[in-house]
Design an enzyme around this catalytic site. Sequence first.
Site, mmCIF file in Angstrom:
data_model
loop_
_atom_site.group_PDB
_atom_site.id
_atom_site.type_symbol
_atom_site.label_atom_id
_atom_site.label_comp_id
_atom_site.label_asym_id
_atom_site.label_seq_id
_atom_site.Cartn_x
_atom_site.Cartn_y
_atom_site.Cartn_z
ATOM 1 N N HIS A 40 -10.527 4.010 -4.925
ATOM 2 C CA HIS A 40 -12.117 2.903 -4.730
ATOM 3 C C HIS A 40 -11.789 2.286 -3.279
ATOM 4 O O HIS A 40 -13.099 1.571 -3.567
ATOM 5 C CB HIS A 40 -11.623 1.443 -5.755
ATOM 6 C CG HIS A 40 -11.211 2.968 -7.526
ATOM 7 N ND1 HIS A 40 -11.726 2.836 -8.709
ATOM 8 C CD2 HIS A 40 -10.351 2.564 -7.749
ATOM 9 C CE1 HIS A 40 -10.928 2.738 -9.474
ATOM 10 N NE2 HIS A 40 -9.680 2.525 -9.136
ATOM 11 N N SER B 289 -26.001 11.588 20.635
ATOM 12 C CA SER B 289 -27.577 11.527 19.826
ATOM 13 C C SER B 289 -28.076 11.607 21.270
ATOM 14 O O SER B 289 -27.484 11.257 22.696
ATOM 15 C CB SER B 289 -27.569 9.931 19.838
ATOM 16 O OG SER B 289 -28.651 9.417 19.835
ATOM 17 N N LYS C 235 -23.270 7.464 21.598
ATOM 18 C CA LYS C 235 -22.888 7.755 20.407
ATOM 19 C C LYS C 235 -21.791 8.524 20.375
ATOM 20 O O LYS C 235 -21.760 9.557 21.279
ATOM 21 C CB LYS C 235 -23.879 8.393 19.609
ATOM 22 C CG LYS C 235 -24.718 6.919 18.736
ATOM 23 C CD LYS C 235 -24.021 6.147 18.269
ATOM 24 C CE LYS C 235 -23.718 7.009 16.561
ATOM 25 N NZ LYS C 235 -24.925 7.744 15.929
ATOM 26 N N GLU D 10 -18.741 16.887 8.708
ATOM 27 C CA GLU D 10 -20.689 16.500 8.216
ATOM 28 C C GLU D 10 -20.755 17.892 7.323
ATOM 29 O O GLU D 10 -21.090 18.274 6.194
ATOM 30 C CB GLU D 10 -21.367 15.399 8.798
ATOM 31 C CG GLU D 10 -20.722 14.211 9.430
ATOM 32 C CD GLU D 10 -22.482 13.110 10.274
ATOM 33 O OE1 GLU D 10 -21.923 12.368 10.068
ATOM 34 O OE2 GLU D 10 -22.900 13.469 10.694
ATOM 35 N N TYR E 172 -25.122 48.485 -16.755
ATOM 36 C CA TYR E 172 -26.126 48.664 -15.246
ATOM 37 C C TYR E 172 -27.414 47.850 -15.483
ATOM 38 O O TYR E 172 -28.167 47.893 -15.700
ATOM 39 C CB TYR E 172 -26.012 49.486 -14.014
ATOM 40 C CG TYR E 172 -26.273 49.353 -12.863
ATOM 41 C CD1 TYR E 172 -25.252 48.539 -12.137
ATOM 42 C CD2 TYR E 172 -27.552 49.120 -12.351
ATOM 43 C CE1 TYR E 172 -25.651 47.631 -10.413
ATOM 44 C CE2 TYR E 172 -27.752 48.454 -11.174
ATOM 45 C CZ TYR E 172 -26.637 47.940 -10.577
ATOM 46 O OH TYR E 172 -27.585 47.534 -9.021
#
Length: 489
Positions: A155, A274, A280, A287, A314
């Site tokens: 959690h 950045s 940064k 990601e 088809y």
Amino acid sequence: MSGEDDGTVVRRERFSGGPARSFLSSMSDDERIFAADLAVDRAHVVMLAEQGVVGGDDTGTILGALDDVEAAGFDALPDGEDVHEAIETAVVERVGRVGGKMHTARSRNDEVATCIRYRLREDLLSALDSVRSLREALADVAAAEAETVMPGYTHLQPAQPTTVAHWALSYEGTLARDADRLLDAYDRANESPLGAAAFGGTTFDVDRERTAELLGFDDVVTNSMDAAASRDFLLEAVAALSSVAVTCSGLAEDLVVFANRGFVDLADDYSSTSSIMPQKKNPDTLELVRATAGDALGAYQGLATTLKGLPRAYNRDLQRATPHAWHAADAVTDAAAVAAGAVATADWPAEALESAAGEGFATATGVADALAAAGLPFRTAHEIVSLASERSDTTDGGADLGAVDAAARDVTGESLADLADPEVVAAALDPVESAAQRDSLGGPAPDAVGDALVAVLDGIDADENAVAARRETLSEAADKLETEVVSYV
């Protein structure tokens, strides 16, 4: 009509133009199966020659034209609704009416189904290569970081100390099952529909097993209607690819969160900065790996929705189904390869990880286990440790031996020393000892990790051999087909 008398058109004028032609065309997606179609054409023509349907001289002429088409390349093909029609047109343009014999005893329906399966096999093997690379990277991390203690969470809350190795092998285990699913999908895709014709078979004496052999398929899809119309093999393949994407997405999420906490240092090659904030270091590649799950699951949804409710046999809807599979294969294969690189080049700061491993009184379960091992009912031990936790500042580690002793007195009326060996409890309070003590099968203790690694490496080797064996079968079939072609040309 120009060219009609010498057989240089594949379709009648009535169906060769109009505003819907571009809408009907799949040429923008068909470059992917250009080589597959040439192989299918060659295998079919060789089989027709062996069955006496097409004469040897005509066979050589057609196969020679196919060589010319291949040498000219996809971009040199004439306009057509699809690559199949374009290749046939190119052959007829080169050799005249005899080129039309290439399409004897088949339809574009069984032809395209065969080409899709032919190409999908290589895509699945490429995906398996990427998955294996990621598994190898995780296994290498496990071997190197077997004693590197880190926080474990449930959690997203501190739960128990674990090790980097234990975390890495948790993802390797899932990826091993993903690899099994990809291999299963490959084996079910590796059946030939060729010879089914439009859907109802053919009056010609075709040898479907022979074309399957020449194209490296293990078997044929027996029922001709099933062979031409079914795309469940695509659904299975995209489902397996989606499972890989979901696994990689979870892995990427963990690494993004770990990077935020300073628990892992990702290599610059897998990070970016950045455009405005020079300090940064962002985990951008991971990601995007995380986002690939959306691509793959979207492809599955699009494919399943396109196939849902189609009548036999088809239907042209199937033309829009296949690109979903290509998109999923490309996205997932690339994402797994990038994830492998990120894992392989990451650095795990042992001191920072160990310092954080006990936060939130993460050793509490180990302390309760130590008390239970000394003879206390586990629920009583749980109550003692829970009370010690409530009375302690868990933001900075957790309860100490004194807090456990006080809680024991309040719950049982006895001191800790009367209930268990304080040295054993003290060891359980230490994050490093806590992880080392959990040496059950599959646990985080270094010995348990070492045992697990043996099986992991064996499994990776077995899957590598399985992929190599399938590639060898395809290579041998390609050589066999080339030998047969050369004998006619």
